[in-house]
Design a protein around this motif. Structure first.
Motif, mmCIF file in Angstrom:
data_model
loop_
_atom_site.group_PDB
_atom_site.id
_atom_site.type_symbol
_atom_site.label_atom_id
_atom_site.label_comp_id
_atom_site.label_asym_id
_atom_site.label_seq_id
_atom_site.Cartn_x
_atom_site.Cartn_y
_atom_site.Cartn_z
ATOM 1 N N SER A 80 0.857 -1.186 0.000
ATOM 2 C CA SER A 80 0.000 0.000 0.000
ATOM 3 C C SER A 80 0.890 1.233 0.000
ATOM 4 O O SER A 80 1.480 1.577 1.028
ATOM 5 C CB SER A 80 -0.902 0.021 1.241
ATOM 6 O OG SER A 80 -1.486 1.299 1.416
ATOM 7 N N GLN B 234 0.209 4.306 0.071
ATOM 8 C CA GLN B 234 -0.241 5.312 1.031
ATOM 9 C C GLN B 234 0.251 4.990 2.440
ATOM 10 O O GLN B 234 0.692 5.872 3.177
ATOM 11 C CB GLN B 234 -1.774 5.412 1.026
ATOM 12 C CG GLN B 234 -2.381 5.916 -0.273
ATOM 13 C CD GLN B 234 -2.507 4.829 -1.335
ATOM 14 O OE1 GLN B 234 -2.228 3.648 -1.078
ATOM 15 N NE2 GLN B 234 -2.918 5.236 -2.532
ATOM 16 N N ALA B 235 0.193 3.714 2.807
ATOM 17 C CA ALA B 235 0.663 3.307 4.128
ATOM 18 C C ALA B 235 2.169 3.500 4.246
ATOM 19 O O ALA B 235 2.680 3.946 5.288
ATOM 20 C CB ALA B 235 0.285 1.858 4.400
ATOM 21 N N GLU C 193 4.037 5.693 2.677
ATOM 22 C CA GLU C 193 4.314 7.126 2.800
ATOM 23 C C GLU C 193 3.942 7.637 4.191
ATOM 24 O O GLU C 193 4.628 8.518 4.739
ATOM 25 C CB GLU C 193 3.549 7.890 1.723
ATOM 26 C CG GLU C 193 4.079 7.629 0.322
ATOM 27 C CD GLU C 193 3.204 8.237 -0.756
ATOM 28 O OE1 GLU C 193 2.191 8.892 -0.396
ATOM 29 O OE2 GLU C 193 3.521 8.069 -1.952
ATOM 30 N N ARG C 194 2.914 7.084 4.769
ATOM 31 C CA ARG C 194 2.501 7.485 6.112
ATOM 32 C C ARG C 194 3.573 7.143 7.145
ATOM 33 O O ARG C 194 3.866 7.927 8.042
ATOM 34 C CB ARG C 194 1.181 6.793 6.455
ATOM 35 C CG ARG C 194 0.511 7.256 7.720
ATOM 36 C CD ARG C 194 -0.857 6.618 7.791
ATOM 37 N NE ARG C 194 -1.468 6.740 9.095
ATOM 38 C CZ ARG C 194 -2.604 6.155 9.438
ATOM 39 N NH1 ARG C 194 -3.249 5.406 8.545
ATOM 40 N NH2 ARG C 194 -3.106 6.307 10.646
#
Length: 430
Positions: free
Chosen positions: A172, A174-175, A177-178
């Motif tokens: 993922s 997004q995960a 980058e988080r």
């Protein structure tokens, strides 16, 4: 930078360093452990791990209200946005990594994880573990990320706050980058990739370093046989930017909490997919042989070891830590004890009894009456011992410096014969 609510499960070297350092970056961190006594000591600001700067960061974070401790993972993760799993993955049967601690915690926390949080595998784990953890959690709203650590014991805080790179892997983006954003304040190069690649990075890096150490130990053996000095050889090699000077110091073998288990795990991973990774297996075999070489050197110097008193300087796997896990010093001591040597040992950070030897609190007591002294851990204070005093209390004159750490002139002036690794024998002045 956004402040995140973070839970860290496990308070060993990696977990406590991760929690304290993330708190120092401004995040709110709860560290969990199953050991209630350990948690109580940490709450009181008592850090048992010998790690420069760590105790200060723990106290600083607690005083600022950014770092707290709790018993058990469930309470720690209930309010977390990101959960770091910093759990032991020791060498299991056949050399494979034992993932039982990771799997057990995943089962414990899966039903209390907040909606949309991210679980981060910080522990060194085989390829596919992130997928395995995701399956155990069985939560479509929870992403699993691999964020391998590259912390060296004795410099873990510095390594965390001044990293060469930060590796984050997830299926993922997004995960990933988080999680990467948690470290933005460090300004380090960040490499984003898939989870499997991130998991492989740690093993590939550690196995390469282990190979470099085994290589230089093999070169040292060759230097002894052809009359070269490995110190000069590695100095000449290290200026080559393609090689570099790090991990080019010979010794009694490599050890610690990472390299032994990671090299064995890499061999098992390769075997599992039908790859004969003989290079890594040879690295392991060379390391085992290096420990025996230390014993052979002592035997050659003093004769049969049965009943012979040997003074041992250093027990920790390297200077700057009190960690005995897979210490080459202990491995050498075990071989000496097996041959019947009488061992008296000193280490500035080890004061507990150990099987097969007498541990004392004074280096001069350790060497008293010794037919030979063997230095196995490169503590700086060993260089400044009064070697004339050492010579006066020994029964013999041989000092085996397995780290090439001591000043040859100081020992020669004291009338001692210095034997190193990959170097000519230094005899006393006539």
């Amino acid at each position: 930078m956004f402040v995140r609510r973070i839970a860290v499960v496990g308070t060993g070297y990696v977990g406590l360093t991760t929690g304290a350092c993330l708190a120092s970056l401004g995040h709110r961190v709860v560290c969990a452990d199953v050991d209630a006594l350990k948690v109580a000591r940490l709450e009181a600001g008592q850090v048992d791990i010998l790690e420069p700067g760590l105790a200060g960061l723990v106290r600083e974070g607690a005083t600022a209200g950014r770092l707290s401790f709790t018993v058990g993972a469930r309470d720690a993760v209930r309010d977390a946005e990101v959960v770091f799993l910093c759990l032991p993955t020791p060498m299991g049967a056949g050399g494979a990594a034992d993932l039982s601690a990771v799997e057990d915690v995943a089962a414990v926390i899966r039903d209390v994880l907040p909606y949309g949080c991210v679980v981060v595998c910080k522990s060194t784990v085989p390829v596919g573990t992130s997928t395995r953890v995701a399956a155990l959690l069985d939560r479509e709203d929870v992403a699993v990320v691999s964020n391998p650590e590259f912390l060296r014991e004795g410099s873990a805080v510095r390594d965390f706050l001044h990293p060469d790179r930060i590796v984050v892997g997830s299926d993922s983006p997004q995960a990933a980058e988080r999680v990467a954003a948690l470290f933005a304040k460090l300004g380090a190069p960040t490499v984003l990739m898939d989870a499997a690649s991130a998991e492989m990075v740690k093993y590939a890096a550690n196995c390469f370093l282990a190979m470099k150490l085994s290589y230089v130990n093999a070169v040292a053996e060759l230097c002894e046989l052809v009359g070269a000095d490995v110190t000069a050889v590695t100095d000449g090699m290290g200026y080559d930017k393609r090689i570099g000077g790090s991990f080019l110091k010979p010794g009694p073998g490599w050890g610690g909490s990472c390299l032994p288990k990671d090299t064995h795990a890499m061999v098992r991973i390769a075997e599992g997919v039908g790859v004969d990774f003989t290079l890594v297996q040879a690295t392991i075999d060379t390391n085992v042989r290096q420990r025996q070489r230390v014993v052979d050197k002592l035997r050659a110097a003093v004769g049969p070891l049965a009943g012979t008193r040997i003074g041992v300087l250093g027990l920790a796997f390297k200077a700057g830590t009190n960690d005995l896990r897979d210490s080459p010093a202990l491995a050498v001591a075990e071989l000496l004890a097996f041959e019947g040597a009488e061992l008296v040992a000193y280490d500035p950070e080890i004061d507990r009894p150990l099987v097969g030897m007498t541990v004392v609190d004074d280096p001069y007591v350790a060497v008293s009456g010794a037919a030979a002294v063997v230095l196995l851990t490169e503590w700086p204070q060993f260089r400044t011992l009064d070697w004339t005093r050492v010579a006066s209390v020994m029964s013999g004159t041989t000092v085996l410096d397995t780290r090439n750490h001591l000043d040859p002139d100081a020992l020669r002036r004291a009338g001692l014969t210095l034997r190193g690794v990959g170097r000519p024998v230094e005899v006393p002045f006539s």
